[in-house]
Design a protein around this motif. Structure first.
Motif, mmCIF file in Angstrom:
data_model
loop_
_atom_site.group_PDB
_atom_site.id
_atom_site.type_symbol
_atom_site.label_atom_id
_atom_site.label_comp_id
_atom_site.label_asym_id
_atom_site.label_seq_id
_atom_site.Cartn_x
_atom_site.Cartn_y
_atom_site.Cartn_z
ATOM 1 N N GLY A 46 0.834 -1.193 0.000
ATOM 2 C CA GLY A 46 0.000 0.000 0.000
ATOM 3 C C GLY A 46 0.868 1.243 0.000
ATOM 4 O O GLY A 46 1.680 1.423 0.915
ATOM 5 N N LEU A 47 0.711 2.094 -1.017
ATOM 6 C CA LEU A 47 1.544 3.286 -1.131
ATOM 7 C C LEU A 47 0.710 4.559 -1.138
ATOM 8 O O LEU A 47 0.900 5.456 -1.955
ATOM 9 N N GLY A 48 -0.249 4.608 -0.197
ATOM 10 C CA GLY A 48 -0.814 5.887 0.160
ATOM 11 C C GLY A 48 0.197 6.604 1.043
ATOM 12 O O GLY A 48 1.368 6.201 1.138
ATOM 13 N N ALA A 49 -0.236 7.643 1.720
ATOM 14 C CA ALA A 49 0.687 8.411 2.560
ATOM 15 C C ALA A 49 1.356 7.528 3.604
ATOM 16 O O ALA A 49 2.552 7.673 3.888
ATOM 17 N N MET A 50 0.602 6.577 4.183
ATOM 18 C CA MET A 50 1.155 5.737 5.244
ATOM 19 C C MET A 50 2.259 4.825 4.727
ATOM 20 O O MET A 50 3.308 4.667 5.358
ATOM 21 N N GLY A 51 2.029 4.207 3.589
ATOM 22 C CA GLY A 51 3.039 3.331 3.034
ATOM 23 C C GLY A 51 4.274 4.077 2.573
ATOM 24 O O GLY A 51 5.411 3.597 2.726
ATOM 25 N N PHE A 90 4.322 15.387 7.290
ATOM 26 C CA PHE A 90 5.285 14.481 7.889
ATOM 27 C C PHE A 90 6.247 15.279 8.770
ATOM 28 O O PHE A 90 6.350 16.502 8.663
ATOM 29 N N THR A 91 6.977 14.567 9.617
ATOM 30 C CA THR A 91 7.770 15.234 10.649
ATOM 31 C C THR A 91 9.010 15.933 10.124
ATOM 32 O O THR A 91 9.561 16.803 10.804
ATOM 33 N N ASP A 92 9.465 15.568 8.942
ATOM 34 C CA ASP A 92 10.707 16.145 8.421
ATOM 35 C C ASP A 92 10.541 16.710 7.013
ATOM 36 O O ASP A 92 11.506 16.808 6.248
ATOM 37 N N PHE A 93 9.308 17.096 6.669
ATOM 38 C CA PHE A 93 9.061 17.638 5.336
ATOM 39 C C PHE A 93 7.827 18.538 5.405
ATOM 40 O O PHE A 93 6.705 18.088 5.175
ATOM 41 N N PRO A 94 8.008 19.822 5.730
ATOM 42 C CA PRO A 94 6.859 20.715 5.849
ATOM 43 C C PRO A 94 6.279 21.087 4.491
ATOM 44 O O PRO A 94 6.940 20.946 3.454
ATOM 45 N N PHE A 95 5.059 21.546 4.503
ATOM 46 C CA PHE A 95 4.473 22.125 3.298
ATOM 47 C C PHE A 95 5.244 23.395 2.938
ATOM 48 O O PHE A 95 5.833 24.041 3.811
ATOM 49 N N GLY A 142 -3.205 14.701 12.667
ATOM 50 C CA GLY A 142 -2.988 14.366 11.274
ATOM 51 C C GLY A 142 -2.630 12.898 11.082
ATOM 52 O O GLY A 142 -1.806 12.342 11.803
ATOM 53 N N ALA A 143 -3.240 12.276 10.080
ATOM 54 C CA ALA A 143 -2.944 10.872 9.785
ATOM 55 C C ALA A 143 -1.503 10.695 9.331
ATOM 56 O O ALA A 143 -0.879 9.657 9.592
ATOM 57 N N PHE A 144 -0.948 11.709 8.646
ATOM 58 C CA PHE A 144 0.442 11.617 8.197
ATOM 59 C C PHE A 144 1.375 11.522 9.407
ATOM 60 O O PHE A 144 2.334 10.753 9.413
ATOM 61 N N LEU A 145 1.115 12.344 10.424
ATOM 62 C CA LEU A 145 1.943 12.331 11.626
ATOM 63 C C LEU A 145 1.864 10.989 12.331
ATOM 64 O O LEU A 145 2.886 10.423 12.746
ATOM 65 N N LEU A 146 0.660 10.445 12.482
ATOM 66 C CA LEU A 146 0.503 9.156 13.157
ATOM 67 C C LEU A 146 1.259 8.057 12.422
ATOM 68 O O LEU A 146 1.927 7.220 13.039
#
Length: 529
Positions: free
Chosen positions: A16-21, A74-79, A394-398
């Protein structure tokens, strides 16, 4: 739990290569694992990549996210600087593409990879991935990151054989124009409803909203500030402590506070909308919508009772006896995990938990049996999951924190407790969520926020909570970096804060400190205007 061989000798499959993958591939690569990511579609990004395919879930292109970008990244890539606090789904997809390019992940991805089964080879202890076409592949470890929206929950609607219109799940809603001039009945009340109702306004001839329970509806901005500004780490820690002492009192206080925000933002609620009693945030996912109540107030959307049965080609009888006519019924009734590519003995959703299934709020959804909702109970050294942890952030953070934790455990830098303790955690989680399901319809993946965060902080090795606690690290940090301490404790809950410190585990981000300072300083400047 120590790794038996060096990470660079170990292969990992991420399904699975959504944001989580995507973030799992990156975090595992950083620890030296040989990672391959598989995706059944011909694109990455999961729900954030818009598709016209009505059998595939995707956010509408103009959908606004409901978590601010400083917490939703994500924790190391801000918008990029200048991105709105609540950006569109298209911006989210572009962000994911940029993340992949920035970290050079694309060569690790295998698209159009349709997996039939992931099976455990007893002799070699490897995972065998079987595809619909092509040879099987073998891996030492496996991460399933197909997410919590893998399978739509479609209710059984009595009398559907009488109805001559269209009955679809919200997953199939792609364009409002497809419903021009139609009478549309929306069944269910969640975040999807607000988006679909707004899209249909001015296009559908009638929009009915059928639901049975109250709802907590919150705006994106409160008093001109993004709603995330209402929470700080200090408040969350205090809330967790008070909840431990006085659980019922703190639950009522939080619910009443949220209800006050709702009424202050939107005005008094019309009883005919059936939004009260407003449920506790513990037992329902708040609906973040700036337009739903306005559409109810104006009559663009008509709130009606729960669905009863179809009684004719276009007629629907509601539970209160009222009859309405509809051409299309859209079921906004949510989704569930689907981990059935695994053999039954490794599928954490295969076990039926009576206390959960007997509670009305379970709605037949599976309850994953995972330690910290991440690690397999049967084989935690080789099998882990993303998308089974939820609390309001945020789901990305989790996914970032969870996959950092997986990488550190599998690299041998962090340890899991003994099997009995892992099972005890799961048993307590079952009791907690089943109890909530007697009061409402909680997310099966919901975990106690501060408890889970403390575990992830320690396991991933972020070092944040030690520096904001009462130990020696906390006192030294408070004394030497008072400004940053205040920002972390009382300022914005930014994703970047989890990459500031180097504890010898997950990789820190050199830009994290500056990003936290920038975001807090910008927020302070806006509040003085």
């Amino acid at each position: 739990m120590a790794a038996t061989t060096a990470p660079h000798q170990q292969t990992v499959a991420v399904v699975g290569l959504g944001a989580m993958g995507i973030v799992a591939v990156k975090n595992l690569l950083e620890e030296g694992f040989d990672v391959t990511g598989f995706e059944r579609q011909n694109y990455i990004g999961g729900v954030w990549h818009f598709t016209e395919d009505k059998d595939t879930l995707s956010a509408l292109e103009d959908t606004e996210i409901n978590v601010t970008t400083d917490r939703g990244c994500f924790t190391d890539f801000p918008f990029p600087e200048g991105t709105p606090s609540f950006c569109s789904a298209k911006v989210m997809q572009d962000y994911l593409e940029d993340y992949v390019e920035h970290y050079g992940l694309r060569a690790r991805f295998r698209l159009n990879a349709r997996i039939k089964q992931a099976a455990r080879e007893k002799d070699s202890n490897k995972w065998r991935i079987d595809f619909e076409t092509g040879p099987s592949k073998y891996f030492d470890r496996l991460v399933i990151s197909t997410g919590p929206h893998a399978k739509p929950l479609m209710p059984e609607l009595e009398g559907s054989e009488l109805f001559q219109g269209e009955i679809v799940h919200a997953q199939a809603f792609k364009r409002a124009e497809d419903f021009r001039g139609k009478r549309v009945l929306l069944v269910g009340l969640g975040n999807t409803v607000g988006d679909i109702a707004e899209s249909l306004s001015g296009t559908a001839s009638d929009i009915y909203l059928s639901h049975e329970r109250g709802a907590l509806i919150l705006p994106r901005f409160v008093d001109g500030k993004p709603n995330s500004r209402l929470l700080s780490l200090r408040k969350l820690k205090a809330q967790a402590f008070m909840e431990w002492l006085f659980p019922t009192w703190i639950d009522n206080m939080v619910t009443n506070g949220a209800a006050d925000i709702m009424k202050k933002s939107f005005g008094e609620l019309d009883p005919s909308w059936n939004l009260e009693p407003i449920p506790s945030p513990k037992v329902t996912v708040p609906v973040v919508s700036d337009t739903l109540i306005d559409n109810l107030r104006s009559g663009v959307v008509k709130s009606v009772s729960g669905f009863g049965a179809f009684t004719g080609p276009t007629e629907v009888e509601l539970k209160d006896g009222e009859k309405i006519h509809a051409d299309t019924v859209i079921c906004c009734t949510g989704y569930q995990n689907d981990l059935s590519i695994l053999e039954t003995e490794y599928d954490p959703c295969s076990e039926k938990i009576p206390s959960w299934l007997e509670a009305p709020g379970s709605r037949g959804r599976p309850l994953p049996q995972l330690y910290q909702n991440v690690f397999s109970l049967k084989t935690p050294d080789t099998l882990a999951f993303l998308g089974c942890v939820w609390y309001p952030t945020g789901a990305f953070l989790l996914a970032d924190l969870a996959s950092m934790s997986i990488a550190q455990v599998w690299a041998g830098k962090s340890k899991l407790p003994p099997p009995a303790e892992r099972q005890k955690w799961v048993d307590n989680q079952n009791k907690r969520v089943s109890k909530l399901a007697l009061r409402g319809s909680p997310v099966p993946a919901s975990v106690p926020q501060m408890e889970w965060t403390r575990w992830a902080d320690k396991t991933a090795g972020t070092g944040v909570l030690d520096r904001l606690g009462w130990g020696w690290k906390g006192w030294v940090f408070w004394w030497t970096e008072r400004k940053l301490w205040r920002m972390l404790m009382d300022g914005l809950l930014t994703s970047a804060c989890w990459r500031i410190f180097d504890e010898g585990k997950r990789k820190p981000w050199v830009g994290a400190r500056a990003e936290v300072l920038r975001l807090n300083n910008e927020a302070a400047e806006r509040e003085t205007l």
